[in-house]
Design an enzyme around this catalytic site. Structure first.
Site, mmCIF file in Angstrom:
data_model
loop_
_atom_site.group_PDB
_atom_site.id
_atom_site.type_symbol
_atom_site.label_atom_id
_atom_site.label_comp_id
_atom_site.label_asym_id
_atom_site.label_seq_id
_atom_site.Cartn_x
_atom_site.Cartn_y
_atom_site.Cartn_z
ATOM 1 N N LYS A 167 1.894 -2.114 -1.265
ATOM 2 C CA LYS A 167 1.942 -1.066 -2.180
ATOM 3 C C LYS A 167 4.034 -0.784 -1.970
ATOM 4 O O LYS A 167 4.477 -1.435 -1.420
ATOM 5 C CB LYS A 167 1.450 -0.163 -1.835
ATOM 6 C CG LYS A 167 0.069 -0.370 -0.998
ATOM 7 C CD LYS A 167 -1.075 1.396 -1.309
ATOM 8 C CE LYS A 167 -2.709 -0.015 -1.159
ATOM 9 N NZ LYS A 167 -3.845 1.835 -1.537
ATOM 10 N N GLY A 187 -5.173 -1.775 2.632
ATOM 11 C CA GLY A 187 -3.427 -1.159 2.174
ATOM 12 C C GLY A 187 -2.931 -0.342 3.897
ATOM 13 O O GLY A 187 -2.232 -1.384 4.510
ATOM 14 N N GLY A 188 -2.907 0.453 4.048
ATOM 15 C CA GLY A 188 -2.862 1.653 4.846
ATOM 16 C C GLY A 188 -2.242 0.687 5.758
ATOM 17 O O GLY A 188 -1.288 0.853 6.834
ATOM 18 N N GLY A 244 -7.438 4.229 0.877
ATOM 19 C CA GLY A 244 -6.262 5.394 0.743
ATOM 20 C C GLY A 244 -7.430 6.438 1.437
ATOM 21 O O GLY A 244 -6.399 7.172 1.973
ATOM 22 N N GLU A 297 -5.028 1.621 -8.161
ATOM 23 C CA GLU A 297 -3.960 1.826 -8.590
ATOM 24 C C GLU A 297 -3.304 1.324 -9.669
ATOM 25 O O GLU A 297 -2.908 2.110 -10.896
ATOM 26 C CB GLU A 297 -3.511 1.812 -7.838
ATOM 27 C CG GLU A 297 -3.704 2.409 -6.362
ATOM 28 C CD GLU A 297 -3.039 2.304 -4.701
ATOM 29 O OE1 GLU A 297 -2.070 1.212 -4.766
ATOM 30 O OE2 GLU A 297 -3.879 3.015 -4.187
ATOM 31 N N HIS A 317 -5.678 -3.993 -9.918
ATOM 32 C CA HIS A 317 -6.075 -3.053 -8.439
ATOM 33 C C HIS A 317 -6.326 -1.882 -8.960
ATOM 34 O O HIS A 317 -6.226 -1.455 -9.783
ATOM 35 C CB HIS A 317 -4.852 -3.022 -7.095
ATOM 36 C CG HIS A 317 -4.785 -2.137 -6.012
ATOM 37 N ND1 HIS A 317 -4.346 -0.505 -6.373
ATOM 38 C CD2 HIS A 317 -5.218 -2.418 -5.083
ATOM 39 C CE1 HIS A 317 -4.685 -0.742 -4.944
ATOM 40 N NE2 HIS A 317 -5.939 -1.088 -4.024
ATOM 41 N N GLU A 347 -12.944 -3.261 -4.197
ATOM 42 C CA GLU A 347 -12.333 -1.901 -3.846
ATOM 43 C C GLU A 347 -13.022 -0.566 -3.892
ATOM 44 O O GLU A 347 -12.208 -0.412 -5.281
ATOM 45 C CB GLU A 347 -11.705 -1.892 -3.773
ATOM 46 C CG GLU A 347 -10.461 -3.565 -3.012
ATOM 47 C CD GLU A 347 -9.122 -3.015 -2.778
ATOM 48 O OE1 GLU A 347 -8.735 -3.604 -1.427
ATOM 49 O OE2 GLU A 347 -8.870 -2.960 -3.999
ATOM 50 N N ASN A 379 -2.038 -5.436 1.500
ATOM 51 C CA ASN A 379 -1.459 -4.089 0.584
ATOM 52 C C ASN A 379 0.033 -3.850 0.953
ATOM 53 O O ASN A 379 -1.279 -2.922 1.390
ATOM 54 C CB ASN A 379 -2.380 -3.841 -0.516
ATOM 55 C CG ASN A 379 -1.952 -3.641 -2.075
ATOM 56 O OD1 ASN A 379 -0.571 -3.534 -2.144
ATOM 57 N ND2 ASN A 379 -2.480 -2.634 -2.357
ATOM 58 N N SER A 431 -9.743 1.538 2.908
ATOM 59 C CA SER A 431 -9.848 1.936 4.596
ATOM 60 C C SER A 431 -10.555 1.172 5.339
ATOM 61 O O SER A 431 -10.955 1.672 6.614
ATOM 62 C CB SER A 431 -11.137 3.167 4.481
ATOM 63 O OG SER A 431 -10.311 4.405 3.960
HETATM 64 P P1 PGA Z 1 -6.165 1.146 2.317
HETATM 65 O O1 PGA Z 1 -6.084 0.271 0.296
HETATM 66 O O2 PGA Z 1 -6.881 0.279 2.950
HETATM 67 O O3 PGA Z 1 -5.724 2.190 2.267
HETATM 68 O O4 PGA Z 1 -7.829 1.827 1.494
HETATM 69 C C1 PGA Z 1 -7.050 -0.631 0.129
HETATM 70 C C2 PGA Z 1 -6.083 -1.206 -1.182
HETATM 71 O O5 PGA Z 1 -5.568 -0.371 -1.935
HETATM 72 O O6 PGA Z 1 -6.551 -2.730 -1.680
#
Ligand code: PGA
Length: 251
Positions: free
Chosen positions: A10, A236-237, A176, A99, A97, A170, A8, A215
């Site tokens: 983002k 994500g990251g 994040g 966010e 998601h 999640e 992802n 994470s």
């Molecule tokens: P992250 O994000 O791996 O940066 O924690 C995961 C996500 O938002 O799907």
């Protein structure tokens, strides 16, 4: 079912950066992607037309969207329809998601409409669920997951299959933050999601894939992906760099 290793991106990257990362990723995976793994990259809408063809040329790889509006077409300024995503070569889309729920204010009802509409339009859907740290401290993990799953999957009995639906667990506090959920927490939450899936989708629930997200990094992916009821990851990251995401995919 193959393990689904999903990225992802983002709201990061320009078109040129996205295309370069996708090209580097398929290069790193070329000839190395195990037969039991599938790769998905969900970039911003702006770069889907550049990134999707790069991924779809590689067996086992595809592109997805991070969001859409649940309608065929119409006066919805600023929104994107599933048909428009399919037109760009999208195979998958995320719904719910954290966010979108917590920053953009989406509720369970809208998330459920997205899952139903997306499946009906021919997208494979990934329904994201997960509790906040306050909800976890209050002992409400199962209550929250049950509500998000019930509402998120309300309209899909008879349409959802193990091929077109996945759920991503999640925990909001692990997204994040660098704070990954421990194996015991992941096992417990995924077992609960599995139980709920079987109750809600009696013929398909046992084989719908459950992804973990929050994470995930190259150094913890190998342990997480081998836990019971973990059928993939949503990253994500650590998915923004091809090198790091390819290590996760191959972990
Ligand atoms: P992250 O994000 O791996 O940066 O924690 C995961 C996500 O938002 O799907």
């Amino acid at each position: 079912m193959k393990k689904l290793m999903a990225a992802n991106w983002k709201m990061y990257k320009t078109v040129a950066e996205g295309a370069a990362t996708a090209a580097e990723l398929v290069g790193l995976l070329d000839g190395r992607l195990p037969a039991d793994r599938e790769v998905l990259v969900c970039p911003s809408f702006t770069m889907l037309s550049a990134v999707a063809p790069i991924l779809s040329k590689t067996p086992g790889c595809s592109a997805g969207a991070q969001n859409f509006y649940p309608a065929g077409q119409g006066a919805f300024t600023g929104e994107i329809a599933p048909e428009q995503l399919l037109d760009l070569g999208c195979a998958y889309a995320l719904a719910g998601h954290s966010e979108r729920r917590h920053v953009l204010g989406e509720g369970d009802e809208l998330v459920g409409r997205k899952v139903t509409f997306g499946l009906g339009a021919g997208l494979r859907m990934i329904l994201c669920v997960g509790e906040t740290i306050e909800e976890r401290r209050a002992g409400q993990v199962e209550t929250v997951l049950a509500r998000q799953l019930e509402k998120g999957l309300e309209g899909v009995l008879g349409t959802a299959t193990a091929g077109n639906l996945a759920v991503a667990y999640e925990p909001v506090w692990a997204i994040g933050t660098g704070e990954v959920a421990g194996p015991a927490e992941i096992l417990a939450a995924h077992a609960f999601v599995r139980e709920k899936l079987v109750a809600l989708l009696p013929t398909e629930g046992a084989s719908v894939r459950i992804l973990y997200g929050g994470s995930v990094k190259p150094d913890n992916a190998g342990i997480i992906i081998r836990l019971d009821n973990v059928d993939g990851v949503l990253v994500g990251g650590a998915s923004l760099k091809a090198d790091s995401f390819s290590q996760i995919v191959l972990a």
